[in-house]
Write a protein that holds these residues in place. Sequence first.
Motif, PDB file in Angstrom:
ATOM      1  N   GLN A   1      25.772 -58.686  49.083  1.00 49.97           N
ATOM      2  CA  GLN A   1      25.597 -59.225  50.426  1.00 49.97           C
ATOM      3  C   GLN A   1      24.748 -58.273  51.283  1.00 49.97           C
ATOM      4  O   GLN A   1      23.876 -58.711  52.043  1.00 49.97           O
ATOM      5  N   VAL A   2      24.985 -56.979  51.140  1.00 46.77           N
ATOM      6  CA  VAL A   2      24.165 -55.981  51.841  1.00 46.77           C
ATOM      7  C   VAL A   2      22.711 -56.075  51.372  1.00 46.77           C
ATOM      8  O   VAL A   2      21.776 -56.059  52.190  1.00 46.77           O
ATOM      9  N   LEU A   3      22.512 -56.192  50.071  1.00 34.54           N
ATOM     10  CA  LEU A   3      21.159 -56.310  49.529  1.00 34.54           C
ATOM     11  C   LEU A   3      20.466 -57.558  50.061  1.00 34.54           C
ATOM     12  O   LEU A   3      19.264 -57.537  50.368  1.00 34.54           O
ATOM     13  N   SER A   4      21.222 -58.650  50.154  1.00 34.21           N
ATOM     14  CA  SER A   4      20.658 -59.895  50.661  1.00 34.21           C
ATOM     15  C   SER A   4      20.195 -59.745  52.103  1.00 34.21           C
ATOM     16  O   SER A   4      19.097 -60.194  52.468  1.00 34.21           O
ATOM     17  N   ARG A   5      21.012 -59.092  52.933  1.00 35.70           N
ATOM     18  CA  ARG A   5      20.673 -58.953  54.356  1.00 35.70           C
ATOM     19  C   ARG A   5      19.639 -57.869  54.616  1.00 35.70           C
ATOM     20  O   ARG A   5      18.770 -58.029  55.487  1.00 35.70           O
ATOM     21  N   ARG A   6      19.708 -56.756  53.863  1.00 35.57           N
ATOM     22  CA  ARG A   6      18.871 -55.606  54.178  1.00 35.57           C
ATOM     23  C   ARG A   6      17.552 -55.581  53.399  1.00 35.57           C
ATOM     24  O   ARG A   6      16.586 -54.978  53.856  1.00 35.57           O
ATOM     25  N   ILE A   7      17.513 -56.190  52.208  1.00 34.38           N
ATOM     26  CA  ILE A   7      16.295 -56.142  51.386  1.00 34.38           C
ATOM     27  C   ILE A   7      15.633 -57.516  51.283  1.00 34.38           C
ATOM     28  O   ILE A   7      14.443 -57.666  51.551  1.00 34.38           O
ATOM     29  N   PHE A   8      16.403 -58.538  50.895  1.00 36.69           N
ATOM     30  CA  PHE A   8      15.826 -59.883  50.781  1.00 36.69           C
ATOM     31  C   PHE A   8      15.459 -60.448  52.150  1.00 36.69           C
ATOM     32  O   PHE A   8      14.418 -61.078  52.329  1.00 36.69           O
ATOM     33  N   LYS A   9      16.331 -60.240  53.118  1.00 33.43           N
ATOM     34  CA  LYS A   9      16.135 -60.669  54.510  1.00 33.43           C
ATOM     35  C   LYS A   9      15.853 -62.170  54.577  1.00 33.43           C
ATOM     36  O   LYS A   9      16.666 -62.993  54.204  1.00 33.43           O
ATOM     37  N   ASP A  10      14.643 -62.557  55.036  1.00 39.01           N
ATOM     38  CA  ASP A  10      14.321 -63.978  55.198  1.00 39.01           C
ATOM     39  C   ASP A  10      13.607 -64.562  53.989  1.00 39.01           C
ATOM     40  O   ASP A  10      13.197 -65.723  53.999  1.00 39.01           O
ATOM     41  N   GLY A  11      13.419 -63.747  52.938  1.00 32.62           N
ATOM     42  CA  GLY A  11      12.769 -64.242  51.724  1.00 32.62           C
ATOM     43  C   GLY A  11      11.266 -64.359  51.818  1.00 32.62           C
ATOM     44  O   GLY A  11      10.640 -65.032  50.988  1.00 32.62           O
ATOM     45  N   SER A  12      10.662 -63.700  52.792  1.00 33.65           N
ATOM     46  CA  SER A  12       9.219 -63.818  52.987  1.00 33.65           C
ATOM     47  C   SER A  12       8.408 -63.046  51.946  1.00 33.65           C
ATOM     48  O   SER A  12       7.214 -63.315  51.769  1.00 33.65           O
ATOM     49  N   ASP A  13       9.034 -62.080  51.258  1.00 32.50           N
ATOM     50  CA  ASP A  13       8.326 -61.293  50.242  1.00 32.50           C
ATOM     51  C   ASP A  13       8.689 -61.836  48.859  1.00 32.50           C
ATOM     52  O   ASP A  13       9.810 -61.649  48.383  1.00 32.50           O
ATOM     53  N   PRO A  14       7.741 -62.485  48.167  1.00 31.26           N
ATOM     54  CA  PRO A  14       8.052 -63.080  46.855  1.00 31.26           C
ATOM     55  C   PRO A  14       8.295 -62.047  45.764  1.00 31.26           C
ATOM     56  O   PRO A  14       8.823 -62.389  44.692  1.00 31.26           O
ATOM     57  N   ASP A  15       7.924 -60.792  45.993  1.00 28.27           N
ATOM     58  CA  ASP A  15       8.103 -59.756  44.971  1.00 28.27           C
ATOM     59  C   ASP A  15       9.530 -59.220  44.936  1.00 28.27           C
ATOM     60  O   ASP A  15       9.914 -58.533  43.993  1.00 28.27           O
TER      61      ASP A  15
END
Length: 274
Positions: free
Chosen positions: A57-71
């Motif tokens: 969940q932390v990774l989702s909020r802090r790294i994935f965020k809004d999903g704008s980076d496809p990498d």
Amino acid sequence: MGKSSKDNRDIFYRKAKEEGWRARSAFKLIQIDEEYSIFEGVKKVVDLCAAPGSWSQVLSRRIFKDGSDPDIKIVAVDLQEMAPLKGVIQIKGDITSLQTANEIISHFDGHLADLVISDGAPDVTGLHDIDFYGQSQLILSALNITTQLLKPGGTFVAKMFKGDDMTLMYSQLKLFFEFVSFVKPKSSRDSSLENFVLCQNYIPPPSYKPVMIDPVLENQYKQLQYQQLEQHQEPINNNNNTSVSSSNKIIVPFIASGDLSPMIDIDQSRTQLN
């Protein structure tokens, strides 16, 4: 447990509820990142022993965020299923399995991970030496699959219990990482033996070849390996027909002898004798 420890636990418990975290353990990963910047420049992450999912969940909020980076790719692995999370690919698998390692890599389009984390722990027995040994074996299993997944220069973070053999674990991890340290986030209770091992700048030995060996179950393999070390023979092959170099032999496993289940409390046995 003292009053201050209870108060700290309550603070982070309430804060986790207010902010919608699945568990208060989310703050442990957040605080490690705040102090050591382990998320900086990270695009591919593996969360081992992920359930119930607070670290994912932390990774989702802090790294994935809004999903704008496809990498950016986040893969969570556990034997148990957990509720879906935005941007997190879930794999139900065993971290000692080569099939699991290959499945993780398949989601990275041929690339390796920048960061591997593990907040897993075995069922606690209350017997410190046994619990410490079980946790150490879990870390070695996580390290085992990490050598398949992590790119040079990457970071590895895992839960650790304090114990008398921490120097051995440190030495084993130093074979693969330039920097190894034990850290205790402020959200971890003072009364708890829990801390975390932070391994930075992954640099495997030049002759090391990653192999998937279960440090608990591969006793037959270990015994043959010991014989060869004594006889100065050539290294054997594992089940994957991969030659095991001298670098692989440096990690010395521990083999429990006998059945641990009959162990009883010494005070209880004295009461029975009296």
